[in-house]
Design an enzyme around this catalytic site. Structure first.
Site, PDB file in Angstrom:
ATOM      1  N   ASN A   9       0.776  -1.304  -0.257  1.00 24.52           N
ATOM      2  CA  ASN A   9      -0.158  -0.011  -0.496  1.00 24.52           C
ATOM      3  C   ASN A   9       0.585   1.166   0.205  1.00 24.52           C
ATOM      4  OD1 ASN A   9      -1.517   1.778   0.154  1.00 24.52           O
ATOM      5  ND2 ASN A   9      -2.774   1.134   2.627  1.00 24.52           N
ATOM      6  N   TRP A  10       0.855   2.101  -1.365  1.00 27.11           N
ATOM      7  CA  TRP A  10       1.729   3.250  -1.375  1.00 27.11           C
ATOM      8  C   TRP A  10       1.113   4.186  -0.599  1.00 27.11           C
ATOM      9  CZ3 TRP A  10       4.547   2.732  -7.133  1.00 27.11           C
ATOM     10  CH2 TRP A  10       4.931   1.890  -6.707  1.00 27.11           C
ATOM     11  N   LYS A  11      -0.306   4.736  -0.224  1.00 25.52           N
ATOM     12  CA  LYS A  11      -0.474   5.677   0.968  1.00 25.52           C
ATOM     13  C   LYS A  11      -0.482   6.334  -0.537  1.00 25.52           C
ATOM     14  CE  LYS A  11       0.222   3.250   5.015  1.00 25.52           C
ATOM     15  NZ  LYS A  11       0.182   3.295   6.242  1.00 25.52           N
ATOM     16  N   HIS A  95      -9.349   0.917   4.383  1.00 27.52           N
ATOM     17  CA  HIS A  95      -7.691   1.047   5.577  1.00 27.52           C
ATOM     18  C   HIS A  95      -8.666   2.338   6.761  1.00 27.52           C
ATOM     19  CE1 HIS A  95      -4.220   2.798   6.396  1.00 27.52           C
ATOM     20  NE2 HIS A  95      -3.486   0.844   6.056  1.00 27.52           N
ATOM     21  N   GLU A  97      -7.004   4.746   8.044  1.00 23.60           N
ATOM     22  CA  GLU A  97      -6.777   6.250   7.794  1.00 23.60           C
ATOM     23  C   GLU A  97      -7.773   6.449   6.721  1.00 23.60           C
ATOM     24  OE1 GLU A  97      -2.998   5.271   5.700  1.00 23.60           O
ATOM     25  OE2 GLU A  97      -2.215   4.683   7.433  1.00 23.60           O
ATOM     26  N   GLU A 167      -5.173  -5.109  10.189  1.00 25.99           N
ATOM     27  CA  GLU A 167      -4.436  -3.857  10.806  1.00 25.99           C
ATOM     28  C   GLU A 167      -4.351  -3.647  11.833  1.00 25.99           C
ATOM     29  OE1 GLU A 167      -2.265  -2.763   6.751  1.00 25.99           O
ATOM     30  OE2 GLU A 167      -4.043  -1.582   6.639  1.00 25.99           O
ATOM     31  N   GLY A 173       2.454   2.275  10.600  1.00 25.29           N
ATOM     32  CA  GLY A 173       3.764   3.417  10.579  1.00 25.29           C
ATOM     33  C   GLY A 173       3.932   3.638  11.722  1.00 25.29           C
ATOM     34  N   SER A 213       3.314  -2.165  10.076  1.00 26.80           N
ATOM     35  CA  SER A 213       5.227  -2.284  10.689  1.00 26.80           C
ATOM     36  C   SER A 213       5.390  -3.534  10.173  1.00 26.80           C
ATOM     37  CB  SER A 213       5.998  -1.680  11.846  1.00 26.80           C
ATOM     38  OG  SER A 213       4.905  -0.163  12.394  1.00 26.80           O
ATOM     39  N   GLY A 234       2.809  -1.219   4.300  1.00 28.68           N
ATOM     40  CA  GLY A 234       3.219   0.156   4.099  1.00 28.68           C
ATOM     41  C   GLY A 234       4.458   0.742   3.344  1.00 28.68           C
ATOM     42  N   GLY A 235       5.305   1.293   4.281  1.00 27.17           N
ATOM     43  CA  GLY A 235       6.484   1.803   4.609  1.00 27.17           C
ATOM     44  C   GLY A 235       7.449   1.023   3.504  1.00 27.17           C
TER      45      GLY A 235
HETATM   46  P1  PGA Z   1       2.908  -0.163   7.523  1.00 29.21           P
HETATM   47  O1  PGA Z   1       2.050   0.442   7.126  1.00 29.21           O
HETATM   48  O2  PGA Z   1       3.692  -1.157   7.068  1.00 29.21           O
HETATM   49  O3  PGA Z   1       3.339   1.347   6.938  1.00 29.21           O
HETATM   50  O4  PGA Z   1       3.051  -0.036   9.297  1.00 29.21           O
HETATM   51  C1  PGA Z   1       0.948  -0.096   6.333  1.00 29.21           C
HETATM   52  C2  PGA Z   1      -0.552  -0.353   6.082  1.00 29.21           C
HETATM   53  O5  PGA Z   1      -0.965   0.735   6.848  1.00 29.21           O
HETATM   54  O6  PGA Z   1      -1.376  -1.234   5.156  1.00 29.21           O
END
Ligand code: PGA
Length: 252
Positions: A9-11, A95, A97, A167, A173, A213, A234-235
């Site tokens: 997930n590149w956000k 998600h 967010e 998640e 994050g 994470s 994510g990251g």
């Molecule tokens: P993260 O994000 O790996 O940076 O914690 C995961 C996500 O939100 O899908």
């Protein structure tokens, strides 16, 4: 045997040239196989380029969101048909967010999940509790409700195209990961919840990804748990080497 999935997930990261460079690197380094499927979710503006670059490649492309209506006066939104017209048939929905910063409710997510089903799109559906829920020991109740409220009116055949992503919000994050045991415990709960509603056969087939994470140094242990079928990253999905290492961890 459930094939594992690693989804990136590149956000809200990567301009078009940056996205292009990362995809070219991923094409070099990442080889999905019978053991692991790989999905990336760049931002909307980078999707056509991603599809073009990955045309003959097994890495699949997903959107990070979509609207529940077919079309209409929804300024700034993207419809399922718009995605399908550029050959996207995977979408991340719910998600945390989106839930936290854009006020997406279970009710809206139910509409979105229905739309994904109607349009035959694969729905990577996110659930997860926040820190307070976990501290109060409400995490199972919260995740159970998120599932029921958004997905449980769907017919059993809809689950051919549903992937669940657990998640925990407190792990996204933050560098803080759920322990492999905490992940397993919740994934097991999710599978049992599905089994109660739709039967064991279905529950045993649905892929449940862990997100929060996940990094090259913890992926293998998390993915080794029996109910963890891969990850939503994510990251670490923004660096080809890290993402490659996580995909490799899912193969072993
Ligand atoms: P993260 O994000 O790996 O940076 O914690 C995961 C996500 O939100 O899908």
């Amino acid at each position: 045997m459930r094939t594992k999935i690693v989804a990136g997930n590149w956000k809200m990261n990567k301009t078009l040239p940056e996205a292009e460079a990362l995809i070219l690197e991923l094409k070099q380094k990442i080889k999905p196989d019978g053991k692991v499927a790989v999905i990336i979710a760049p931002s909307f503006v980078n999707l056509p380029k991603a599809v073009e670059l990955l045309k003959d490649n097994p890495i699949k492309v997903a959107a990070q969101n979509m609207h529940f209506a077919d079309s209409g006066a929804y300024t700034g939104e993207i419809s399922a048909d718009m995605l399908k017209a550029i050959d996207i048939d995977h979408v991340i929905l719910g998600h945390s967010e989106r839930r936290a910063y854009f006020n997406e409710t279970d009710e809206m997510l139910k509409e979105k999940a229905n739309q994904a089903y109607k349009k035959q799109m694969t729905n990577i559906f996110c659930v997860g509790e926040n820190l307070e829920d976990r501290q109060k020991d409400h995490h199972f109740e919260v995740v159970g409700k998120q599932l029921k409220n958004a997905l449980f009116e769907l017919p059993i055949q809809a689950y051919k195209k549903i992937i669940i992503a657990y998640e925990p919000v407190w792990a996204i994050g933050t560098g803080e990961t759920a322990t492999p045991e905490q992940a397993q415990e919740m994934h097991h709960f999710i599978r049992e919840t599905l089994a109660k509603k739709y039967g064991r056969d279905l529950a045993d087939k649905v892929r449940i990804l862990y997100g929060g994470s996940v990094k090259p140094n913890n992926a293998k242990e998390i993915f080794s748990k029996p109910d963890v079928d891969g990850g939503l990253i994510g990251g670490a999905a923004l660096k080809a080497d890290d993402f490659q290492a996580i995909v490799e961890a899912a193969k072993s």
